[in-house]
Design a protein around this motif. Sequence first.
Motif, PDB file in Angstrom:
ATOM      1  N   GLU A  16       0.720  -1.261  -0.005  1.00 50.82           N
ATOM      2  CA  GLU A  16       0.023   0.037   0.165  1.00 50.82           C
ATOM      3  C   GLU A  16       1.027   1.331  -0.110  1.00 50.82           C
ATOM      4  O   GLU A  16       2.044   1.290   0.320  1.00 50.82           O
ATOM      5  CB  GLU A  16      -0.892   0.049   1.357  1.00 50.82           C
ATOM      6  N   ASN A  17       0.312   2.480  -0.377  1.00 55.83           N
ATOM      7  CA  ASN A  17       0.805   3.589  -0.234  1.00 55.83           C
ATOM      8  C   ASN A  17       0.813   4.174   1.142  1.00 55.83           C
ATOM      9  O   ASN A  17      -0.304   5.003   1.509  1.00 55.83           O
ATOM     10  CB  ASN A  17       0.278   4.716  -1.205  1.00 55.83           C
ATOM     11  N   ILE A  18       1.486   3.599   2.139  1.00 56.62           N
ATOM     12  CA  ILE A  18       1.553   3.959   3.667  1.00 56.62           C
ATOM     13  C   ILE A  18       2.754   4.362   4.152  1.00 56.62           C
ATOM     14  O   ILE A  18       3.870   4.142   3.282  1.00 56.62           O
ATOM     15  CB  ILE A  18       0.940   2.923   4.410  1.00 56.62           C
ATOM     16  N   PRO A  19       2.979   5.162   4.962  1.00 62.71           N
ATOM     17  CA  PRO A  19       4.383   5.485   5.941  1.00 62.71           C
ATOM     18  C   PRO A  19       5.291   4.580   6.089  1.00 62.71           C
ATOM     19  O   PRO A  19       6.401   4.677   5.927  1.00 62.71           O
ATOM     20  CB  PRO A  19       3.969   6.614   6.552  1.00 62.71           C
ATOM     21  N   THR A  20       4.866   3.409   6.727  1.00 61.65           N
ATOM     22  CA  THR A  20       5.592   2.514   7.138  1.00 61.65           C
ATOM     23  C   THR A  20       4.675   1.021   7.259  1.00 61.65           C
ATOM     24  O   THR A  20       3.741   1.136   6.996  1.00 61.65           O
ATOM     25  CB  THR A  20       6.113   2.711   8.431  1.00 61.65           C
ATOM     26  N   ALA A  21       5.294  -0.109   7.580  1.00 57.40           N
ATOM     27  CA  ALA A  21       4.561  -1.317   7.590  1.00 57.40           C
ATOM     28  C   ALA A  21       3.695  -1.387   8.887  1.00 57.40           C
ATOM     29  O   ALA A  21       3.927  -0.780   9.898  1.00 57.40           O
ATOM     30  CB  ALA A  21       5.821  -2.369   7.630  1.00 57.40           C
ATOM     31  N   TYR A  22       2.659  -2.236   9.019  1.00 52.37           N
ATOM     32  CA  TYR A  22       1.901  -2.566  10.121  1.00 52.37           C
ATOM     33  C   TYR A  22       1.487  -4.134  10.005  1.00 52.37           C
ATOM     34  O   TYR A  22       1.442  -4.608   8.962  1.00 52.37           O
ATOM     35  CB  TYR A  22       0.699  -1.611  10.013  1.00 52.37           C
ATOM     36  N   THR A  26      -3.476  -9.067   8.887  1.00 56.04           N
ATOM     37  CA  THR A  26      -2.998  -8.537   7.867  1.00 56.04           C
ATOM     38  C   THR A  26      -1.853  -7.881   7.896  1.00 56.04           C
ATOM     39  O   THR A  26      -1.670  -7.004   8.999  1.00 56.04           O
ATOM     40  CB  THR A  26      -4.101  -7.709   7.480  1.00 56.04           C
ATOM     41  N   LEU A  27      -0.860  -8.043   6.967  1.00 56.23           N
ATOM     42  CA  LEU A  27       0.354  -7.353   7.065  1.00 56.23           C
ATOM     43  C   LEU A  27       0.559  -6.442   5.901  1.00 56.23           C
ATOM     44  O   LEU A  27      -0.096  -6.867   4.780  1.00 56.23           O
ATOM     45  CB  LEU A  27       1.391  -8.325   6.839  1.00 56.23           C
ATOM     46  N   GLY A  28       0.589  -5.119   6.167  1.00 56.94           N
ATOM     47  CA  GLY A  28       0.699  -4.027   5.334  1.00 56.94           C
ATOM     48  C   GLY A  28       1.983  -3.533   5.115  1.00 56.94           C
ATOM     49  O   GLY A  28       2.909  -3.341   5.939  1.00 56.94           O
ATOM     50  N   LEU A  29       2.661  -3.385   3.954  1.00 53.25           N
ATOM     51  CA  LEU A  29       4.069  -3.019   3.345  1.00 53.25           C
ATOM     52  C   LEU A  29       3.918  -1.670   2.477  1.00 53.25           C
ATOM     53  O   LEU A  29       3.169  -1.755   1.633  1.00 53.25           O
ATOM     54  CB  LEU A  29       4.866  -4.214   2.689  1.00 53.25           C
ATOM     55  N   PRO A  30       4.647  -0.859   2.925  1.00 59.53           N
ATOM     56  CA  PRO A  30       4.615   0.394   2.008  1.00 59.53           C
ATOM     57  C   PRO A  30       5.459   0.194   0.656  1.00 59.53           C
ATOM     58  O   PRO A  30       6.102  -0.651   0.463  1.00 59.53           O
ATOM     59  CB  PRO A  30       5.502   1.376   2.933  1.00 59.53           C
ATOM     60  N   ASN A  31       4.763   0.919  -0.348  1.00 61.46           N
ATOM     61  CA  ASN A  31       5.227   1.024  -1.520  1.00 61.46           C
ATOM     62  C   ASN A  31       6.423   2.014  -1.809  1.00 61.46           C
ATOM     63  O   ASN A  31       6.261   2.988  -2.218  1.00 61.46           O
ATOM     64  CB  ASN A  31       4.368   1.311  -2.808  1.00 61.46           C
ATOM     65  N   VAL A  68      15.828  -3.844   3.651  1.00 62.26           N
ATOM     66  CA  VAL A  68      14.834  -2.815   4.389  1.00 62.26           C
ATOM     67  C   VAL A  68      13.459  -3.572   4.326  1.00 62.26           C
ATOM     68  O   VAL A  68      12.875  -3.827   5.276  1.00 62.26           O
ATOM     69  CB  VAL A  68      14.866  -1.353   3.862  1.00 62.26           C
ATOM     70  N   TYR A  69      13.250  -4.255   3.268  1.00 55.10           N
ATOM     71  CA  TYR A  69      11.966  -4.830   3.005  1.00 55.10           C
ATOM     72  C   TYR A  69      11.761  -6.262   4.064  1.00 55.10           C
ATOM     73  O   TYR A  69      10.856  -6.683   4.641  1.00 55.10           O
ATOM     74  CB  TYR A  69      11.434  -5.143   1.672  1.00 55.10           C
ATOM     75  N   ASP A  70      13.124  -6.918   4.152  1.00 58.82           N
ATOM     76  CA  ASP A  70      13.253  -8.095   4.975  1.00 58.82           C
ATOM     77  C   ASP A  70      13.128  -7.717   6.463  1.00 58.82           C
ATOM     78  O   ASP A  70      12.412  -8.384   7.079  1.00 58.82           O
ATOM     79  CB  ASP A  70      14.750  -8.724   4.635  1.00 58.82           C
ATOM     80  N   LEU A  71      13.542  -6.589   6.722  1.00 57.59           N
ATOM     81  CA  LEU A  71      13.465  -5.996   7.994  1.00 57.59           C
ATOM     82  C   LEU A  71      12.027  -5.926   8.316  1.00 57.59           C
ATOM     83  O   LEU A  71      11.535  -6.223   9.303  1.00 57.59           O
ATOM     84  CB  LEU A  71      14.358  -4.590   8.241  1.00 57.59           C
ATOM     85  N   LEU A  72      11.384  -4.944   7.382  1.00 56.03           N
ATOM     86  CA  LEU A  72       9.877  -4.701   7.684  1.00 56.03           C
ATOM     87  C   LEU A  72       9.039  -5.903   7.767  1.00 56.03           C
ATOM     88  O   LEU A  72       8.236  -6.148   8.670  1.00 56.03           O
ATOM     89  CB  LEU A  72       9.379  -3.876   6.477  1.00 56.03           C
TER      90      LEU A  72
END
Length: 190
Positions: A31-37, A44-49, A57-61
Amino acid sequence: MELQLNETVSKNQKSGLAKLLATENISVRHENIPTAYFNVKTRTLGLPNWDNASADVYDLLVGHEVGHALFTPNIDLPKIYETIDADNIPAGKSFVNVIEDVRIEKKIKRKYAGLRKPFHSGYTELMHRDFFGTSVRPLDSFSLIDRINLHFKVGNLIDVPFSPDEYEYVHKVDKVETFDEVFDLAKELY
């Protein structure tokens, strides 16, 4: 060649990694979000675009949010926050969130030792991008809970200042193992 998350193959890889690590078929959204949740109720896991963020960085998130999937209980968090301070829920929430983040990152790195390197590299990259806002204000101007957050995420990259009394709380946060301990320490710190 560095993969960008906005490429379909990379989104699919990160979604698959999240599901494998979580050991369940969680829902993963880009999603277009400021950070992951991670939403513990809807799973539900949300990852920023984010453009130009590395795979680390994405593996960290993913690793961080899967830590919530595996270790954060599915309980009524707003009720917990209200018991910290009914007049100021956002402050109480941040105390619980920071201490819980320390706990789940410790546990996910124990469970999946291979995440240690991406966590280190990812936080280093985020620090260089000034994700934490440390270049625009002195570290000693951050609140205690924000300095604790910095210490556990990027304390190997910067010298986060604490008084001797504050260090006592840093050590307490480091020892937390259960969510009940997170909640009790958040109340004490708050």
